[in-house]
Design an enzyme around this catalytic site. Sequence first.
Site, PDB file in Angstrom:
ATOM      1  N   GLU A 128     -58.374 -27.154  -2.043  1.00  0.00           N
ATOM      2  CA  GLU A 128     -59.481 -26.312  -2.519  1.00  0.00           C
ATOM      3  C   GLU A 128     -59.887 -26.626  -3.957  1.00  0.00           C
ATOM      4  O   GLU A 128     -61.060 -26.487  -4.321  1.00  0.00           O
ATOM      5  CB  GLU A 128     -59.080 -24.831  -2.416  1.00  0.00           C
ATOM      6  N   GLU A 154     -53.519 -22.677   5.847  1.00  0.00           N
ATOM      7  CA  GLU A 154     -53.227 -21.240   5.659  1.00  0.00           C
ATOM      8  C   GLU A 154     -53.029 -20.567   7.024  1.00  0.00           C
ATOM      9  O   GLU A 154     -52.142 -19.726   7.184  1.00  0.00           O
ATOM     10  CB  GLU A 154     -54.358 -20.592   4.849  1.00  0.00           C
TER      11      GLU A 154
END
Length: 705
Positions: free
Chosen positions: A130, A110
């Site tokens: 995740e 990210e």
Amino acid sequence: MSQLVSLANHGPVAVITIDNPPVNALSPGVPEGLASCIETAKADPAVEAIVIIGGGRTFVAGADINEFAKSISAGKGGGPDLTPLFTAIEDSPKPVVVAIHGAALGGGLELAMAAHYRIAVPDAQVGLPEANLGIVPGAGGTQRLPRLVGLAKAAEMIVSGQIVKAPAALELGLLDRMIEGDLLPGAVAFAQETAAKRPLPRTRERVVETDAAGLAAARDLARKTRRNQTAPVMALEALEAAGTLPFAEGLKKERELSAKSLTSEQASALIHAFIAERAVAKIPDLPKDTAPYPLHKAAIIGAGTMGGGIAMALANAGIDVRIKDTTQEALDRGLVTVRRNYSNSVAKGRFPQEVMDQRMALIHPQLDYAGFEEADIVIEAAFESMAVKKQLFAEIDKVAKPDCVLATNTSTLDIDEIASVTSRPEMVIGTHFFSPAHVMRLVEIVRGKATGKRVIATAMALAKTLRKVGVLVGNSMGFVGNRMMFPYMREAQFLVEEGATPAQVDRALNNFGMAMGIFAVDDMGGIDLNWRVQQEYAHLVKPGIRQPLMLRKLFEMGRYGQKTGRGWYVYDENRKAAPDPEVEALIERTAKDAGIERRQITDEEIIERCIYIMINEGARILEEGHASRASDIDAIYFSGYGFPAYRGGPMWYADTVGLRKIYDKIEEFHQKHGELWAPAPLLKRFALEGRTFAGWDEVREGKAA
Ligand code: T1G
């Protein structure tokens, strides 16, 4: 500037280095250090471009999972909000280049996607895993990834948690350039090359093409591969927003969903599973500096299903393997299976033919012990009989070199008794692999009374080399995994005698999240094997104690399961299982003849009796010291026995339900069903004292009083 993040100018390029070993997680101090370095570089007139790079072996492996665990157990929910930092990076008037080596995962990717350019070395890996932790990416991943690789691919990557290698990431448009050779000089040169280019490519400004089919395919993938899991479904909601909302609103939506996912039981359980899987390597009484023996050459006895699978696991790790069996026919049969398994992987594009050839070249079949004297480890994977194993260990003892580790793949037999026929019991250890051994991640490493510390360290190192979860356990009957499986299997059989059907029991277990129902597992493993193991221990069964009635009958009828097309179920030519009215009728008759009253059984009772009996046995194993921590038992069950990791494993699950509730139910079953349900003293004590198994681990590791 915190010491975790440093800044140095290379000419007109400011290089920001994140150095937070072991994996540069975004632990407290890292985001702050990054923000401060970025501001310094932005303000420095001499700086034309900025590079962010990782120190040590990798870029950033994401947010700090240990911090998550702490804040979740403190009821504080999620980690730091990284959005302001990432926005500051994207807003930078000077180009920001992220240079990746090792892995850029979760918050690490990210961060990279918030930068203007991403470059990497060829063996780098990127991904948003995740979902493996039960959470939704929370720092822009669901909004920026679809802007770079398209909605369908982004959804597939986020639902699967897939790790993508750099060449594929470049093709996907996730990377701007591959850097051959040293990364830092390559990154500085790239930054200088792009320093003057405008406008800066900001990911957020890209448009996401809606893709209903792509999202539908990802939902399907979630249903198939993430059964019962909530985070992938929530992530898809955030991805949908990426296609329908402006960036800032999509980001807000993602943040809400991510924060919600972090407070879920599944996230706590999966984060526990991540930590548990790494904690197994820390052996309380094994000094960190215990040097393992070298492991370059291995030798295996037995070319059957287990021996062949173990040989593949070793060859896959580049270890040279001799494999011995008693007849040419058995040897050929074993190697045909090995070759077929490799061909299937090549056919599925998992690796090219030359890799298969390299691995086959490392496996040397033979009928004698020639060369065994060179082996660093000998793994016996022969027939599950004490007599056979003792004879083989007596032979190995004569041929193996003094510092050769003598391992047995027994799944239930006494390690000390096997070691007793050798002149060096300190070199004997159990390495209990699971079928198929080249696929299953778990290895139970069984220490005997005499097993030396270097031998334990060697077996643990072997598990790591084979990229398996090696869990050290004590030498009690069935070790840990099978020892808990026996009462679980027994209870399931009692339930069908009392009125449930094998299909009903398995369906309830599947809905609970077990990868396979217990009767399907029995049919896959072989009812004949199960029956034979039962006979090895029949002498331990106390008189008058209720024993299941069906296994003997199925064995005597030759119903061994998948291998004979009939077991608890009947199987078609594609090994697809179907309930067998003949078995259900036989169960009814058997129960009636035994005077067992049959009744409606609820799925709730099935789960309570099958899972609670496991937990009770787990508590006994802990108090006897046959497992170092409760989380080791969890790691065994979710990496080797198909227990849903999103429930954390049996001991974590027990804590989630509450030990008092479990104890009360077990005591109720004890009253109803007798001694087999006697509560484990440790469970009783913890329940009455309001304690947890996780708390016990912390006490044992000195992390709590
Ligand atoms: N946080 C804290 N510690 C970590 C860590 C992390 N993210 N990743 C690894 N470690 C520790 C690990 O516990 C072990 O410690 C050591 O590093 C080596 O790991 C905002 C919310 C990177 C591929 O899911 O997949 O970002 O046991 O034994 O086999 O949206 O670790 O030695 O004390 O596994 O070489 C997302 C998790 C986080 C990646 C290296 N990131 N890590 O594998 O070594 S959530 C992940 C891995 C997030 C954002 C969200 C692997 C690895 P110790 P290891 P390895």
